[in-house]
Design a protein around this motif. Structure first.
Motif, PDB file in Angstrom:
ATOM      1  N   PRO A 178       0.840  -1.202   0.000  1.00  0.00           N
ATOM      2  CA  PRO A 178       0.000   0.000   0.000  1.00  0.00           C
ATOM      3  C   PRO A 178       0.870   1.246   0.000  1.00  0.00           C
ATOM      4  N   VAL A 179       0.352   2.310  -0.638  1.00  0.00           N
ATOM      5  CA  VAL A 179       1.122   3.541  -0.772  1.00  0.00           C
ATOM      6  C   VAL A 179       0.275   4.737  -0.349  1.00  0.00           C
ATOM      7  N   LEU A 180       0.853   5.603   0.494  1.00  0.00           N
ATOM      8  CA  LEU A 180       0.273   6.903   0.808  1.00  0.00           C
ATOM      9  C   LEU A 180       1.123   7.963   0.125  1.00  0.00           C
ATOM     10  N   ALA A 181       0.493   8.796  -0.720  1.00  0.00           N
ATOM     11  CA  ALA A 181       1.201   9.904  -1.355  1.00  0.00           C
ATOM     12  C   ALA A 181       1.032  11.159  -0.517  1.00  0.00           C
ATOM     13  N   VAL A 182       2.110  11.882  -0.323  1.00  0.00           N
ATOM     14  CA  VAL A 182       2.096  13.122   0.443  1.00  0.00           C
ATOM     15  C   VAL A 182       1.905  14.297  -0.514  1.00  0.00           C
ATOM     16  N   ASP A 183       0.801  14.999  -0.381  1.00  0.00           N
ATOM     17  CA  ASP A 183       0.371  16.155  -1.174  1.00  0.00           C
ATOM     18  C   ASP A 183      -0.096  15.784  -2.574  1.00  0.00           C
ATOM     19  N   ILE A 184       0.682  14.986  -3.322  1.00  0.00           N
ATOM     20  CA  ILE A 184       0.281  14.539  -4.653  1.00  0.00           C
ATOM     21  C   ILE A 184       1.135  13.331  -5.010  1.00  0.00           C
ATOM     22  N   PRO A 185       0.599  12.346  -5.725  1.00  0.00           N
ATOM     23  CA  PRO A 185       1.451  11.243  -6.158  1.00  0.00           C
ATOM     24  C   PRO A 185       2.593  11.771  -7.024  1.00  0.00           C
ATOM     25  N   SER A 186       3.797  11.395  -6.721  1.00  0.00           N
ATOM     26  CA  SER A 186       4.958  11.892  -7.448  1.00  0.00           C
ATOM     27  C   SER A 186       4.839  11.566  -8.929  1.00  0.00           C
ATOM     28  N   GLY A 187       5.034  12.583  -9.759  1.00  0.00           N
ATOM     29  CA  GLY A 187       4.951  12.426 -11.203  1.00  0.00           C
ATOM     30  C   GLY A 187       3.636  12.872 -11.803  1.00  0.00           C
ATOM     31  N   LEU A 188       2.665  13.213 -10.968  1.00  0.00           N
ATOM     32  CA  LEU A 188       1.368  13.678 -11.459  1.00  0.00           C
ATOM     33  C   LEU A 188       1.357  15.208 -11.477  1.00  0.00           C
ATOM     34  N   ALA A 189       0.850  15.796 -12.572  1.00  0.00           N
ATOM     35  CA  ALA A 189       0.791  17.249 -12.695  1.00  0.00           C
ATOM     36  C   ALA A 189      -0.361  17.795 -11.862  1.00  0.00           C
ATOM     37  N   ALA A 190      -0.065  18.700 -10.970  1.00  0.00           N
ATOM     38  CA  ALA A 190      -1.069  19.201 -10.023  1.00  0.00           C
ATOM     39  C   ALA A 190      -2.156  20.027 -10.698  1.00  0.00           C
ATOM     40  N   ASP A 191      -1.860  20.621 -11.856  1.00  0.00           N
ATOM     41  CA  ASP A 191      -2.831  21.504 -12.504  1.00  0.00           C
ATOM     42  C   ASP A 191      -3.714  20.802 -13.521  1.00  0.00           C
ATOM     43  N   THR A 192      -3.250  19.675 -14.062  1.00  0.00           N
ATOM     44  CA  THR A 192      -3.960  19.042 -15.181  1.00  0.00           C
ATOM     45  C   THR A 192      -4.324  17.581 -14.960  1.00  0.00           C
ATOM     46  N   GLY A 193      -3.687  16.914 -14.009  1.00  0.00           N
ATOM     47  CA  GLY A 193      -3.914  15.484 -13.837  1.00  0.00           C
ATOM     48  C   GLY A 193      -3.187  14.634 -14.860  1.00  0.00           C
ATOM     49  N   ALA A 194      -2.308  15.239 -15.646  1.00  0.00           N
ATOM     50  CA  ALA A 194      -1.513  14.469 -16.613  1.00  0.00           C
ATOM     51  C   ALA A 194      -0.327  13.818 -15.904  1.00  0.00           C
ATOM     52  N   VAL A 195       0.111  12.680 -16.431  1.00  0.00           N
ATOM     53  CA  VAL A 195       1.297  12.007 -15.894  1.00  0.00           C
ATOM     54  C   VAL A 195       2.523  12.545 -16.614  1.00  0.00           C
ATOM     55  N   LEU A 196       3.479  13.017 -15.841  1.00  0.00           N
ATOM     56  CA  LEU A 196       4.690  13.593 -16.404  1.00  0.00           C
ATOM     57  C   LEU A 196       5.754  12.509 -16.563  1.00  0.00           C
ATOM     58  N   GLY A 197       5.505  11.654 -17.519  1.00  0.00           N
ATOM     59  CA  GLY A 197       6.423  10.555 -17.803  1.00  0.00           C
ATOM     60  C   GLY A 197       6.100   9.292 -17.038  1.00  0.00           C
ATOM     61  N   TYR A 198       6.060   9.398 -15.733  1.00  0.00           N
ATOM     62  CA  TYR A 198       5.811   8.236 -14.888  1.00  0.00           C
ATOM     63  C   TYR A 198       5.345   8.739 -13.534  1.00  0.00           C
ATOM     64  N   ALA A 199       4.376   8.067 -12.912  1.00  0.00           N
ATOM     65  CA  ALA A 199       3.813   8.569 -11.655  1.00  0.00           C
ATOM     66  C   ALA A 199       3.475   7.433 -10.709  1.00  0.00           C
ATOM     67  N   VAL A 200       3.511   7.742  -9.431  1.00  0.00           N
ATOM     68  CA  VAL A 200       3.170   6.791  -8.383  1.00  0.00           C
ATOM     69  C   VAL A 200       1.686   6.442  -8.447  1.00  0.00           C
ATOM     70  N   HIS A 201       1.378   5.170  -8.264  1.00  0.00           N
ATOM     71  CA  HIS A 201       0.002   4.710  -8.078  1.00  0.00           C
ATOM     72  C   HIS A 201      -0.234   4.578  -6.575  1.00  0.00           C
ATOM     73  N   ALA A 202      -0.942   5.546  -6.012  1.00  0.00           N
ATOM     74  CA  ALA A 202      -1.164   5.565  -4.563  1.00  0.00           C
ATOM     75  C   ALA A 202      -2.525   4.970  -4.214  1.00  0.00           C
ATOM     76  N   ASP A 203      -2.619   4.433  -3.012  1.00  0.00           N
ATOM     77  CA  ASP A 203      -3.902   3.975  -2.485  1.00  0.00           C
ATOM     78  C   ASP A 203      -4.651   5.121  -1.819  1.00  0.00           C
ATOM     79  N   ALA A 204      -3.900   6.119  -1.371  1.00  0.00           N
ATOM     80  CA  ALA A 204      -4.494   7.296  -0.753  1.00  0.00           C
ATOM     81  C   ALA A 204      -3.528   8.454  -0.923  1.00  0.00           C
ATOM     82  N   THR A 205      -4.087   9.659  -0.989  1.00  0.00           N
ATOM     83  CA  THR A 205      -3.283  10.880  -1.099  1.00  0.00           C
ATOM     84  C   THR A 205      -3.772  11.856  -0.053  1.00  0.00           C
ATOM     85  N   VAL A 206      -2.862  12.359   0.776  1.00  0.00           N
ATOM     86  CA  VAL A 206      -3.212  13.418   1.721  1.00  0.00           C
ATOM     87  C   VAL A 206      -2.626  14.717   1.171  1.00  0.00           C
ATOM     88  N   THR A 207      -3.500  15.689   0.909  1.00  0.00           N
ATOM     89  CA  THR A 207      -3.070  16.930   0.255  1.00  0.00           C
ATOM     90  C   THR A 207      -3.357  18.114   1.168  1.00  0.00           C
TER      91      THR A 207
END
Length: 501
Positions: free
Chosen positions: A157-186
């Motif tokens: 299981p993975v918790l992402a802090v603020d945003i899954p690493s590799g995900l663009a905060a403004d668009t939701g696009a993946v910037l090459g490669y991104a973490v698949h989290a089970d939960a994100t605390v932002t």
């Protein structure tokens, strides 16, 4: 957007806006490191709430403030008696500012720190992703990409802090490669990129923690968008007047179902009936009339053979209806062209979908109206904009706003995290599920929109509600029977229950 329209909606911000909220909070007397400690404490609370039985963590820290949050979280976990593996992708002695202070805090708490390498093995029961924050604006490379790959293939299981690493905060696009989290605390301000594009495949459950920052108190920082909420439904659908009759509830005319394409128009018509339209008429190819009567006799079906029949249709029906839904099963041949031309020649509010949008792109490139709703999926949006689908998906918010600017009215860019652009601004729908990846879902949405516009008039609110009810109906259906095998025609039953709270 007026406050009255958005009072029940959560504001969403860009990474730059959240950075400004952070800066102003610090300028107002809250120390930056204190905010970092609040963030780490909130993340730690998320860990304990979601995984109460966990006794060990692997915290993967990057080089910025996101990594600093991870270092402080590691210290909190160790102080609580948990076994902590702290992994630094950037050496501790290379850190600066609050990140260096956070790393020192964890070291002082007795938490060791190992440098990331290709052979790193995660020893915790869950992984905390504190690699890259919201400031990322380029493709993930090097050690960070390797670490993300390892996280995604660890089977933990993975918790992402603020945003899954590799995900663009403004668009939701993946910037090459991104973490698949089970939960994100932002933190501080919720982000648009957590709810649209590829985000639903990466963020898991979102836990928003404002850290004591009242974002909407800064009136000059206008939210980038707003997030629809299920709590809107009871107020939007109060009990009907005891003296209501069908003439008060809107007359929807569906134009669609070219020869051999009857199913889509039937789905749209039935959805309109189930969403409470007082009357629904269907203009379709003659061979589909009997199927319509069998499926839903409440729909008034009329056979239209071709262009010669359009003029009588206009005289008999277009003048009487309140809203026209055009596109489901319309086709792009002469039959569909004649039907769409008749709809565009009227001054009635329009909901356009499917081949109506394709014809709009190819034959009506300059048509613009204020009283229509366009409902493209990414492929249709790309044709309307003259872009590639990849371009649309790379920045969905920009694409839907460009369509709204070019064509007017209200535009719904469908897909995971559907976006709605209208006179009041940008709204995202966080509901829906992969079971909706089947034929006819857009036709059901068109019928629902037609029904609501007919009952409530053309407004942002009517369009928001149509998208919201459509997505929630699909979620209710999936909860009952699963995502696989979900049919568009299933949604009408659940939608009816949602609008009768």
């Amino acid at each position: 957007m007026s406050l009255a329209n958005t009072a029940s909606l959560r504001p969403l911000y860009t990474a730059r806006q959240v950075g400004e909220l952070d800066r102003r909070t610090i300028a107002g007397g809250v120390e930056g490191f204190a905010l970092m400690q609040r963030a780490a404490s909130s993340a730690w609370h998320s860990v304990r709430t979601r995984w109460p039985q966990v006794r060990s963590l692997s915290v993967v820290c990057g080089g910025g403030n996101n990594g600093g949050d991870g270092h402080v979280l590691a210290a909190l976990a160790a102080q609580a008696g948990m076994k902590v593996q702290r992994i630094g992708v950037k050496p501790i002695d290379a850190l600066t500012g609050d990140a260096a202070r956070a790393a020192a805090l964890a070291s002082d708490a007795g938490v060791g720190c190992e440098a990331w390498h290709d052979e790193t093995v995660f020893t915790g029961e869950i992984i905390v992703d504190a690699l890259l924050g919201t400031g990322l604006d380029g493709e993930v490379r090097g050690a960070y990409r390797q670490a993300i790959h390892a996280i995604n293939h660890a089977g933990l299981p993975v918790l992402a802090v603020d945003i899954p690493s590799g995900l663009a905060a403004d668009t939701g696009a993946v910037l090459g490669y991104a973490v698949h989290a089970d939960a994100t605390v932002t933190f501080i301000g919720d982000k648009l990129g957590l709810y649209t594009g590829q985000a639903p495949d990466h963020v898991g459950e979102v836990d928003f923690r404002p850290l004591g920052v009242k974002s909407q108190a800064f009136f000059d920082i206008v939210p980038r968008a707003f997030r629809l909420n299920e709590s809107q439904l009871p107020e939007a659908f109060p009990p009907r007047s005891r003296t209501a009759h069908k003439g008060h509830m809107g007359h929807v005319l569906v134009l669609g179902g070219a020869p051999g394409l009857g199913g889509a128009a039937l789905i749209a018509s039935q959805a309109a009936v189930r969403l409470g339209a007082g009357k629904v008429s269907l203009a379709t190819a003659p061979e589909h009339v009997s199927a319509s009567l069998t499926r839903c006799p409440e729909v008034m079906a009329h056979g239209v053979r071709g262009g010669a029949d359009v003029a009588p249709l206009v005289a008999q029906h277009l003048g009487k209806c309140d809203v026209i839904v055009a596109g489901p099963g319309l086709g792009q041949g002469a039959w569909g062209q004649a039907m769409l031309a008749a709809a565009l020649a009227s001054e009635k509010p329009l909901v356009l979908d499917a081949d109506a949008l394709n014809l709009l792109a190819s034959r009506f490139p300059f048509e613009r109206r204020d009283n229509w709703v366009l409902t493209p999926h990414p492929g249709e949006a790309a044709r309307l904009l003259g872009l590639s689908v990849a371009d649309v998906e790379a920045d969905r918010p920009a694409a839907v706003e460009a369509l709204r600017q070019q064509r007017g009215g209200r535009v719904i860019l469908k897909g995971a995290g559907s976006l709605i652009a209208g006179p009041g601004g940008l709204v995202v729908c966080p509901y829906g599920n992969p079971g909706m990846a089947s034929g006819g879902m857009g036709d059901a949405l068109s019928g629902m929109l037609g029904a609501l516009l007919g009952q409530q008039g053309v407004s942002d609110q009517s369009v928001w509600l149509g998208v919201l009810v459509h997505a929630l109906a699909a979620d209710r259906a999936a909860q009952d029977s699963g995502e696989r095998g979900l049919l568009a025609s299933d949604l009408a039953f659940y939608a009816r229950r949602l609008i009768n709270p």
